[in-house]
Write a protein that holds these residues in place. Structure first.
Motif, short mmCIF file in Angstrom:
data_model
loop_
_atom_site.label_atom_id
_atom_site.label_comp_id
_atom_site.label_asym_id
_atom_site.label_seq_id
_atom_site.Cartn_x
_atom_site.Cartn_y
_atom_site.Cartn_z
N PRO A 1 0.70 -1.20 -0.13
CA PRO A 1 0.15 0.19 -0.18
C PRO A 1 0.95 1.17 -0.04
O PRO A 1 1.73 1.37 0.79
N ASP B 1 -4.74 -0.29 -3.19
CA ASP B 1 -5.46 1.03 -2.50
C ASP B 1 -4.54 2.24 -2.53
O ASP B 1 -4.23 3.12 -1.82
N THR B 2 -3.66 2.31 -3.72
CA THR B 2 -2.69 3.50 -3.91
C THR B 2 -2.96 4.22 -5.00
O THR B 2 -3.36 3.70 -6.12
#
Length: 339
Positions: free
Chosen positions: A24, A90-91
């Motif tokens: 992440p 989720d980046t």
């Protein structure tokens, strides 16, 4: 994956490095170019001393020890440009195929890992590496990735000039025209300083200093630079014992001295020289994020032309030989590794 690593004081090629996987907030990138820095050469030769001195600072305010085991392979390479391959979970990151650069640090779940010397964090002497999405700077379209890789050393020079608070009408004297001195000269010209004097024993380096913006160059073998120039600011970019004391002895009253050269050995100064002339001494190191961004913009817009600095290019298999060649100061300024 292939990477050039430091092993027993020599750069060797590995072809079995595990593929890095972005977590992440991280991105996996394909390295396009990475400059060989003088600090890398110094670490290859004096790594044990650098680790020892770093450990001495670790318990002091502002200090931080290197977490390194020199009996294991060490990853190097902190002057890089790269192309985004994929982002971690989720980046929010630039799209794949985007050319980027970054300050050499990786944000992890446990803190910040410098991308300088590490047993675990892969640097720019590799086919691929991890970078932190919040620290990425997009390289503008049309900019040569090899030139973008030199953002980092140009930021070093810009930081030194910013710390000096030099004005356009003041005379600057740069002692030493290796990569650090050249970066300082480029930054001084970028800031519009009207009289830049550069001194070096090497004719090739003096010629490059003129190319990068010096108005006048001097050979110290022909006499002290202070016999010709009366600077308001002196940038010491040599980093060997004895230079600083000689500078304090010869510099004019009220001079400001910026120490950009990194001296790893004990040195002796006579404080009276500085005291009697009220000389200010400023030690500098690295840069901040804004200076890094300004350096990239200056390179991208042609305000700083880094092309003359690139005097060689090697692949990963040629890194060891390039380290040997760079030990001869007249042969190269900046060698790029293009994996």
């Amino acid at each position: 994956m292939r990477a050039a690593v430091l092993r027993d004081g020599r750069m060797v090629l590995r072809d079995d490095v595990p593929e890095p996987v972005p977590g992440p907030g991280q991105v996996l990138v394909d390295v396009k170019a990475c400059g060989i820095c003088g600090s890398d050469l110094h670490f290859a030769k004096h790594g044990e001393e650098m680790v020892r001195l770093s450990a001495e600072m670790s318990g002091l305010p502002g200090g931080g020890g290197m977490r390194l085991d020199l009996s294991r392979d060490v990853y190097l390479g902190h002057e890089f440009s790269a192309e985004v391959i994929e982002a971690g979970p989720d980046t929010d990151a630039p799209a794949p195929g985007t050319t980027v650069t970054s300050v050499p640090a990786l944000l992890t779940a446990t803190g910040v890992e410098p991308i300088v010397y590490s047993n675990t964090t892969i640097g720019g002497y590799a086919e691929r590496m991890l970078l932190s999405a919040p620290l990425l700077l997009t390289v503008p379209d049309g900019v040569d990735p090899r030139h973008a890789a030199l953002t980092e050393p140009m930021a070093v020079g810009l930081h030194a000039v910013n710390k000096s608070a030099i004005s356009r009408g003041e005379t600057a004297l740069v002692l030493g025209c290796g990569p650090v001195g050249i970066a300082v000269i480029a930054a001084l010209r970028h800031r519009g300083v009207e009289h830049i004097v550069a001194a070096d024993f090497s004719l090739k380096r003096r010629e490059l200093a003129r190319t990068m913006g010096a108005h006048e160059t001097l050979d110290p073998a022909q006499g002290s630079p202070f016999d010709t120039a009366e600077p308001a600011v002196v940038f010491e970019a040599v980093g060997v014992p004895g230079i600083l004391n000689d500078l304090l002895r010869r510099a004019p009253a009220g001079c400001r001295v910026v120490v950009a050269g990194v001296c790893m050995e004990p040195d002796t100064v006579v404080p009276f020289f500085g005291t009697a002339k009220e000389i200010s001494v400023q030690f500098v190191f690295a840069y901040d994020f804004n200076e890094f961004g300004e350096a990239l913009r200056a390179v991208a817009e042609g305000e700083i032309d880094v092309a003359p600095l690139i005097t060689g290019e090697v692949d990963l298999a040629g890194v060891g030989a390039a380290f040997d060649e760079l030990a001869q100061p007249d042969q190269h300024c900046k060698v790029l590794v293009t994996p």
